[in-house]
Design a protein around this motif. Structure first.
Motif, mmCIF file in Angstrom:
data_model
loop_
_atom_site.group_PDB
_atom_site.id
_atom_site.type_symbol
_atom_site.label_atom_id
_atom_site.label_comp_id
_atom_site.label_asym_id
_atom_site.label_seq_id
_atom_site.Cartn_x
_atom_site.Cartn_y
_atom_site.Cartn_z
ATOM 1 N N LEU A 129 -3.196 7.859 -12.570
ATOM 2 C CA LEU A 129 -3.751 7.354 -11.298
ATOM 3 C C LEU A 129 -3.966 8.471 -10.277
ATOM 4 C CD1 LEU A 129 -1.530 4.135 -10.882
ATOM 5 C CD2 LEU A 129 -3.881 4.256 -11.724
ATOM 6 N N GLY A 130 -3.525 9.691 -10.634
ATOM 7 C CA GLY A 130 -3.655 10.824 -9.712
ATOM 8 C C GLY A 130 -2.747 10.676 -8.501
ATOM 9 N N GLU A 131 -1.577 10.050 -8.719
ATOM 10 C CA GLU A 131 -0.635 9.828 -7.607
ATOM 11 C C GLU A 131 0.683 10.543 -7.877
ATOM 12 O OE1 GLU A 131 -0.028 5.956 -5.919
ATOM 13 O OE2 GLU A 131 -1.752 5.170 -6.998
ATOM 14 N N THR A 132 1.534 10.552 -6.859
ATOM 15 C CA THR A 132 2.883 11.104 -7.022
ATOM 16 C C THR A 132 3.860 9.962 -7.265
ATOM 17 O OG1 THR A 132 2.406 12.976 -5.610
ATOM 18 C CG2 THR A 132 4.719 12.375 -5.817
ATOM 19 N N LEU A 133 4.763 10.174 -8.221
ATOM 20 C CA LEU A 133 5.807 9.182 -8.509
ATOM 21 C C LEU A 133 7.077 9.596 -7.784
ATOM 22 C CD1 LEU A 133 6.656 6.730 -10.371
ATOM 23 C CD2 LEU A 133 7.494 8.466 -11.983
ATOM 24 N N LEU A 134 7.591 8.715 -6.938
ATOM 25 C CA LEU A 134 8.873 9.000 -6.272
ATOM 26 C C LEU A 134 10.006 8.574 -7.202
ATOM 27 C CD1 LEU A 134 8.172 7.762 -2.621
ATOM 28 C CD2 LEU A 134 7.500 9.890 -3.742
ATOM 29 N N GLY A 161 12.163 0.454 -0.498
ATOM 30 C CA GLY A 161 11.426 -0.668 0.109
ATOM 31 C C GLY A 161 10.036 -0.296 0.607
ATOM 32 N N LYS A 162 9.761 1.000 0.733
ATOM 33 C CA LYS A 162 8.432 1.423 1.204
ATOM 34 C C LYS A 162 7.410 1.462 0.060
ATOM 35 C CE LYS A 162 10.334 4.246 4.886
ATOM 36 N NZ LYS A 162 11.144 5.453 4.937
ATOM 37 N N CYS A 163 7.915 1.368 -1.167
ATOM 38 C CA CYS A 163 7.005 1.474 -2.328
ATOM 39 C C CYS A 163 6.141 0.224 -2.466
ATOM 40 C CB CYS A 163 7.805 1.649 -3.616
ATOM 41 S SG CYS A 163 8.620 3.250 -3.705
ATOM 42 N N ARG A 164 4.973 0.394 -3.120
ATOM 43 C CA ARG A 164 4.176 -0.811 -3.396
ATOM 44 C C ARG A 164 4.567 -1.405 -4.744
ATOM 45 N NH1 ARG A 164 0.439 3.106 -4.947
ATOM 46 N NH2 ARG A 164 -0.807 2.665 -6.809
ATOM 47 N N VAL A 165 5.213 -0.574 -5.602
ATOM 48 C CA VAL A 165 5.642 -1.062 -6.918
ATOM 49 C C VAL A 165 6.746 -0.155 -7.455
ATOM 50 C CG1 VAL A 165 3.827 0.276 -8.110
ATOM 51 C CG2 VAL A 165 4.833 -1.705 -9.256
ATOM 52 N N LEU A 166 7.666 -0.762 -8.208
ATOM 53 C CA LEU A 166 8.649 0.020 -8.965
ATOM 54 C C LEU A 166 8.262 -0.096 -10.434
ATOM 55 C CD1 LEU A 166 11.679 1.389 -8.719
ATOM 56 C CD2 LEU A 166 12.303 -0.683 -9.953
ATOM 57 N N ILE A 167 8.264 1.045 -11.114
ATOM 58 C CA ILE A 167 7.975 1.019 -12.559
ATOM 59 C C ILE A 167 9.296 1.159 -13.301
ATOM 60 C CG2 ILE A 167 6.664 2.097 -14.425
ATOM 61 C CD1 ILE A 167 4.720 3.195 -12.418
ATOM 62 N N ASN A 168 9.517 0.296 -14.288
ATOM 63 C CA ASN A 168 10.769 0.321 -15.051
ATOM 64 C C ASN A 168 10.430 0.405 -16.532
ATOM 65 O OD1 ASN A 168 13.277 -1.462 -16.289
ATOM 66 N ND2 ASN A 168 13.856 -0.174 -14.580
ATOM 67 N N GLY A 227 0.780 -1.242 0.000
ATOM 68 C CA GLY A 227 0.000 0.000 0.000
ATOM 69 C C GLY A 227 0.807 1.285 0.000
ATOM 70 N N GLY A 228 2.111 1.192 -0.265
ATOM 71 C CA GLY A 228 2.950 2.396 -0.297
ATOM 72 C C GLY A 228 2.830 3.146 -1.623
ATOM 73 N N PRO A 229 3.719 4.115 -1.829
ATOM 74 C CA PRO A 229 3.705 4.904 -3.070
ATOM 75 C C PRO A 229 4.243 4.119 -4.277
ATOM 76 C CG PRO A 229 5.520 5.575 -1.653
ATOM 77 C CD PRO A 229 4.774 4.520 -0.896
#
Ligand code: UDP
Length: 369
Positions: free
Chosen positions: A217-222, A261-268, A192-194
């Motif tokens: 998705l209306g979210e912020t990408l870290l 590690g706090k993310c719910r997914v990494l996009i590559n 459930g993280g970013p």
């Protein structure tokens, strides 16, 4: 069987100092390799640009530094560019030092992606091996790899089959994968993280596609990584609503993995034939599943539905849909896969087998010279 101890000279990347991030994934790969080869008991000498720093657990390597001007990375040049060596360039200096020491060593292992070390190989006394770190981004390098493969195929190794497929070779490619010190990466079970993205901020990494998913998705990408191309970073930022991208900077591994590690997914989102994709394995090591384009190394690193989702190249809506399905992935499986496949010790053993095979090879194609 006991491993025979070797004296190996390693040649660092000429793109920047170790620790600067300019060398991209090669920097971490080299550190893993040093740890792994030291663990096998080999004697190591590392020749690197001055200013390079090594982690404390690499202190048993004999570090020799040389001054000189950075080499321009091939991914910043045109495919058909001629070879350019700057005045007082660091690349010839690294090679001069390494090949000199290499006369009294069992092998010299070159980590720089360039024409000169490949071309030199048949003409020098030292046994020069090359771990090719990129796909085929330069015609002169591709040709030099082909010629060297004809002379002595055992001098070349690659990270993945996808990467090796860019080259014309006189034999099956030697694939060594990559390796990581997994004690540096801590599993984080929370879901459930970013959403995150990591890598050099440069066009071949396709950050705009990941930002597009975040905007949708209306979210912020870290975003973690070295801003290699400032104009590109600005341009990507301007394409999306304010706040879509949160620039987190270039962190050293300890802090990078803690945040990642706090993310719910990494996009590559590679736009080139990614040779491997260190950040994918680092993410999985923290338990973070990865959604990626099926292009280059990522296609061999992500197990569909187990450690993440692979989607067709450049298909942003498929990326978005895959991110929406990320809770189907068990974070424990991500860590497990990395433990089974990507330790630095396993990597060093594969490198050890490759180099030993090359050293003890009976014949080479002398007609080539
Ligand atoms: N990296 C890092 N700190 C950050 C972001 C990235 O140390 O904040 C490192 C990461 O560990 C990885 C490298 O940057 O080793 C990127 O390598 P990758 O193989 O993903 O791509 P490359 O830059 O080689 O094309």
């Amino acid at each position: 069987m006991k491993t025979k101890k070797l004296k190996i000279v390693l040649v660092s990347t000429p793109i920047g100092t170790l620790g600067s991030g300019k060398g991209g994934g090669v920097e971490l790969t080299l550190i893993s390799l040093i740890k792994g080869l030291l663990h096998l008991g080999h004697e190591l000498i590392l020749v690197a640009p001055s200013g390079s720093v090594l982690p404390s657990d690499c202190k048993d390597v004999d570090l020799r530094v040389v001054d000189g001007v950075d080499q321009l990375s091939w991914q910043k040049q045109d495919f058909y560019s001629p070879v350019i060596l700057p005045a007082n360039g660091v690349l010839p200096k690294l090679l001069k030092e390494a090949l000199d020491i290499g006369k009294q060593a069992d092998a010299v292992l070159n980590m720089s992606y360039d024409w000169l070390p490949l071309w030199l190989t048949p003409f020098v006394e030292a046994k020069l091996f090359h771990l090719i770190s990129m796909g085929g981004v330069s015609k002169v390098v591709i040709d030099a790899v082909k010629e060297l493969s004809q002379y002595d195929h055992s001098r070349l190794a690659f990270h993945t089959n996808s990467q090796a497929s860019d080259y014309e070779l006189y034999g099956e490619p030697i694939i060594v994968g990559n390796g990581f010190d997994l004690s540096n990466y801590h599993f984080q079970p929370e879901v459930g993280g970013p959403i995150g993205w990591a890598g050099r901020i440069a066009p071949e990494k396709g950050l705009e596609d990941a930002a597009s998913v975040a905007a949708e998705l209306g979210e912020t990408l870290l975003v973690w990584g070295l801003i290699e191309d400032k104009n590109y970073a600005k341009e990507v930022e301007s394409l999306f609503p304010k706040g879509t991208i949160n620039w987190k900077g270039f962190l050293e591994t300890r802090n990078f993995q803690k945040e990642l590690g706090k993310c719910r997914v990494l996009i590559n989102t590679p736009k080139w034939n990614e040779a491997f994709g260190n950040v994918i394995v680092e993410s999985l090591a923290c338990g973070v599943p990865v959604v990626a384009y099926e292009r280059g190394g990522p296609g061999e690193l992500i197990k569909q539905g187990i450690t993440g989702w692979l989607v067709p190249k450049d298909d942003v809506s498929a990326l978005t849909n895959a991110v929406l399905r990320i809770n189907e992935i068990d974070r424990k499986q991500c860590r497990l896969w990395v433990e089974e496949t990507s330790s630095y010790k396993g990597f060093a053993e594969r490198i050890n087998d490759w180099i030993n095979g090359g050293i003890h090879k009976k014949s080479i194609n002398n007609e080539y010279i």
